[in-house]
Design a protein around this motif. Structure first.
Motif: not given
Length: 344
Positions: A60-69
């Motif tokens: 997704p766009t925007g801030h990504l949680l650590p280890s995700a995506h």
């Protein structure tokens, strides 16, 4: 839905030449992209050209949680499973972020039906067909859990030892990062899960989000699954976590629904949770005597996923998709998780 630009989100001007090179087909130099609606985490696009169709997945766009995506990780497990009894799409292209600024991968588009809130007209309409499609799901999960992960080059894909304890910590951490207000039921559920982690009996590849709308059913045969999709949460660990989460998704007639995962299992003709568990246990050759802790964990994990979807949607990171107010669902999942622990 707010207007979005699929061409920009897929870097189409840079992607098209890369696809032409990867496929050795210059028809991919002219292609279009369309967002596939319904994805709750990563964004999925259909790519079209005169050469046919492919599918692209990106964060997704925007801030990504650590280890995700981690897109490369998703592609790796599918490549590892390509020669096994678990059907997966063929991976066409993987990029670490050089082309469009974020990791993504492109895979073949597997023909068939993705079953969400209804069965297609004229397909799986009889009780016999509905049982067959359901048991195919249970059998495919058992087949995944039977894969020798060392033999397919995935021996370092995760750390099976201590898996569930780490899962509780991981999802508790995701909750801390994504929740917008206090939910005492979720806090209590996290504490109680951490205090009583069961001993792991097996170590396998786990999918992490196994359900009917994460597979592609054969359009001509409801008893056949053509591909398993959405490997974002896959790793090596305790297969009971997959079984319990599938049972959370497997709603029966009279159950409260799950707005993000509507499903069809509550409709007439579909087997019960007990029948699905019996089918899986037979196919996998295992004993499922005590699932209650895992079912409680499944409620906790899905509640955290729901909260993350709500946060990403509110931040405008889901390609314009709006999933509404999900606070009540998070609260209900936390409370139901605690109810399962009463039986443990």
């Amino acid at each position: 839905m707010s207007s979005i630009d699929p061409a920009a989100l897929t870097g189409l001007d840079r992607l098209a030449p890369a696809l032409a090179e990867a496929t050795e087909d210059d028809r991919w130099r002219s292609c279009t992209a369309e967002l596939i609606i319904g994805g709750k985490s990563n964004l999925t696009f259909t790519l079209r050209s005169d050469a046919g169709e492919l599918v692209l997945r990106r964060p997704p766009t925007g801030h990504l949680l650590p280890s995700a995506h981690d897109m490369a990780r998703e592609a790796r497990v599918q490549r590892g499973l390509a020669e096994t009894d678990v059907p997966v799409p063929r991976i066409v292209l993987v990029d670490e972020g050089d082309l469009i600024g974020v990791q993504f991968y492109v895979m073949e588009k597997v023909p068939g039906h993705v079953v969400r809130d209804r069965t297609p007209d004229g397909w799986a309409e009889t009780p016999e067909e509905r049982r067959a499609m359901s048991f195919a799901l249970a059998d495919t999960l058992a087949a995944l859990h039977a894969v020798d992960y060392d033999a397919v080059g995935l021996g370092d894909y995760g750390r099976p030892e201590g898996f569930m304890a780490r899962q509780v910590r991981r999802w508790s951490g995701q909750w801390d990062k994504s929740h917008t207000h206090e939910v005492p039921e979720m806090e209590e559920l996290a504490r109680r899960l951490a205090a009583d982690v069961p001993q792991q009996q097996r170590a396998t590849i786990v999918h992490g989000d196994f359900r009917t709308d994460n597979v592609v059913y054969d359009a001509g045969d409801p008893a056949r699954i053509n591909a398993v999709l959405d490997w974002e949460l896959s790793t090596l660990g305790d297969p009971m976590s997959d079984v319990a989460l599938l049972m959370l998704y497997w709603r029966e007639a009279g159950d409260d629904g799950l707005s993000l995962v509507p499903g069809v299992s509550h409709l007439p003709g579909f087997p019960t949770r007990a029948e699905m568990l019996d089918r899986y246990a037979t196919a996998a050759g295992v004993d499922l005597a005590d699932l209650t802790w895992y079912q409680a964990f499944a409620h906790f994990k899905f509640a955290v996923i729901v909260q993350g979807v709500a946060a990403r949607s509110k931040a405008g990171a889901m390609g314009g998709q709006d999933f509404g107010d999900l606070d009540d669902l998070v609260l209900r999942l936390g409370a139901e998780g605690l109810d399962h622990l009463k039986e443990h």
